[in-house]
Design a protein around this motif. Sequence first.
Motif, PDB file in Angstrom:
ATOM      1  N   VAL A  50       0.851  -1.186   0.000  1.00  0.00           N
ATOM      2  CA  VAL A  50       0.000   0.000   0.000  1.00  0.00           C
ATOM      3  C   VAL A  50       0.890   1.240   0.000  1.00  0.00           C
ATOM      4  N   GLU A  51       0.429   2.288  -0.623  1.00  0.00           N
ATOM      5  CA  GLU A  51       1.162   3.555  -0.612  1.00  0.00           C
ATOM      6  C   GLU A  51       1.074   4.171   0.778  1.00  0.00           C
ATOM      7  N   TYR A  52       2.165   4.805   1.208  1.00  0.00           N
ATOM      8  CA  TYR A  52       2.120   5.510   2.491  1.00  0.00           C
ATOM      9  C   TYR A  52       2.503   6.971   2.265  1.00  0.00           C
ATOM     10  N   LEU A  53       1.973   7.848   3.108  1.00  0.00           N
ATOM     11  CA  LEU A  53       2.190   9.286   2.952  1.00  0.00           C
ATOM     12  C   LEU A  53       3.615   9.664   3.348  1.00  0.00           C
ATOM     13  N   ARG A  54       4.229  10.443   2.482  1.00  0.00           N
ATOM     14  CA  ARG A  54       5.594  10.885   2.726  1.00  0.00           C
ATOM     15  C   ARG A  54       5.605  12.353   3.158  1.00  0.00           C
ATOM     16  N   ALA A  55       6.767  12.817   3.597  1.00  0.00           N
ATOM     17  CA  ALA A  55       6.917  14.205   4.016  1.00  0.00           C
ATOM     18  C   ALA A  55       6.449  15.135   2.905  1.00  0.00           C
ATOM     19  N   GLY A  56       5.701  16.160   3.274  1.00  0.00           N
ATOM     20  CA  GLY A  56       5.167  17.098   2.299  1.00  0.00           C
ATOM     21  C   GLY A  56       3.771  16.748   1.835  1.00  0.00           C
ATOM     22  N   GLY A  57       3.336  15.519   2.127  1.00  0.00           N
ATOM     23  CA  GLY A  57       1.979  15.113   1.767  1.00  0.00           C
ATOM     24  C   GLY A  57       0.955  15.721   2.716  1.00  0.00           C
ATOM     25  N   THR A  58      -0.303  15.617   2.356  1.00  0.00           N
ATOM     26  CA  THR A  58      -1.376  16.229   3.148  1.00  0.00           C
ATOM     27  C   THR A  58      -2.053  15.196   4.038  1.00  0.00           C
ATOM     28  N   ILE A 112       1.898   9.364  13.118  1.00  0.00           N
ATOM     29  CA  ILE A 112       1.833  10.041  11.817  1.00  0.00           C
ATOM     30  C   ILE A 112       3.027   9.609  10.966  1.00  0.00           C
ATOM     31  N   ILE A 113       2.764   8.833   9.930  1.00  0.00           N
ATOM     32  CA  ILE A 113       3.834   8.225   9.127  1.00  0.00           C
ATOM     33  C   ILE A 113       4.693   9.264   8.412  1.00  0.00           C
ATOM     34  N   SER A 114       4.080  10.349   7.930  1.00  0.00           N
ATOM     35  CA  SER A 114       4.830  11.314   7.122  1.00  0.00           C
ATOM     36  C   SER A 114       5.940  12.018   7.908  1.00  0.00           C
ATOM     37  N   HIS A 115       5.925  11.904   9.233  1.00  0.00           N
ATOM     38  CA  HIS A 115       6.983  12.510  10.051  1.00  0.00           C
ATOM     39  C   HIS A 115       8.273  11.689  10.018  1.00  0.00           C
ATOM     40  N   TYR A 116       8.239  10.516   9.383  1.00  0.00           N
ATOM     41  CA  TYR A 116       9.365   9.591   9.489  1.00  0.00           C
ATOM     42  C   TYR A 116       9.956   9.200   8.135  1.00  0.00           C
ATOM     43  N   THR A 117       9.717   9.993   7.108  1.00  0.00           N
ATOM     44  CA  THR A 117      10.183   9.660   5.768  1.00  0.00           C
ATOM     45  C   THR A 117      11.685   9.423   5.719  1.00  0.00           C
ATOM     46  N   GLU A 118      12.470  10.302   6.324  1.00  0.00           N
ATOM     47  CA  GLU A 118      13.929  10.173   6.289  1.00  0.00           C
ATOM     48  C   GLU A 118      14.378   8.887   6.966  1.00  0.00           C
ATOM     49  N   TRP A 119      13.796   8.583   8.134  1.00  0.00           N
ATOM     50  CA  TRP A 119      14.165   7.359   8.857  1.00  0.00           C
ATOM     51  C   TRP A 119      13.755   6.112   8.062  1.00  0.00           C
ATOM     52  N   ILE A 120      12.571   6.138   7.464  1.00  0.00           N
ATOM     53  CA  ILE A 120      12.107   4.997   6.653  1.00  0.00           C
ATOM     54  C   ILE A 120      13.057   4.759   5.479  1.00  0.00           C
TER      55      ILE A 120
END
Length: 273
Positions: free
Chosen positions: A134-142, A252-260
Amino acid sequence: MEKTDLLLAAALFVSALISHTEGIMGGREAAPHSRPYMASIQMPEDETMKHECGGFVIADQWVMTAVHCMPTGANGRKVVLGVHSLSEPEETKQTFDILELHNHPDFNSDNFDNDIALIKLDRPINATEAVRAVEYLRAGGTNPTIDQEVETAGWGSLDDLGSRPDKLMEVVVDVFSSGRCGRGDYFGRKFTSNMMCAHRLCPTPCDQSYRKQDSCDGDSGGPLLFNGVAVGITSNGGKKCGQIKKPGIYTIISHYTEWIDSTMALQPTTGPN
């Protein structure tokens, strides 16, 4: 009828209502394999495997879940994909060992802040109609805002008594005010900017037949979805399910884009962490 008999009859009636709730707390059974990203993280128990937490596929060899599901390591757990029923034999079922477990280094066990973990499976998934990322929200997403509908799913408890379903359940809930969740009469200082809360309660006027809707024990690690995109991870769904001042909390997944990204880019290892 004597007073004691009336009380007993009332207790039995309430018990019957609770035991027949339809789902993940006020939800419904999902259409079989309609959520092909769903993962059941299972723990060895005697000669069988028992569902413990949820998770969701985000890449061909990676599953996202919550740290508090496995805070001390994999310890023999397996990841099961492609199932609707936990007990019935299904040809779509794929079972994996955990090659690597990456718990977020800043996870706080006192308030579940940074409750995000990544599992590297022992091999890539066999992508089918029943198993897919499934797609997950990345940094900058709404991210969704207050009162917007989001959905979650899992094999978690149907009620606070711990009744567990055999088949995947789903529920639609509403994003709740973060400001209110941070109030002292809700979660207070335990609620952080890395969290969102959501649930759905009886509207006003309230019909007594209305069931509270929430995630619950065993749903932890599963996804919170907004328009089909994973935006959150069920974090404290097992605490005070469905109560007015204790909505479900989601990382909130989008807060962790760099770590992911950095975690998934690591060189492969020879065994589980």
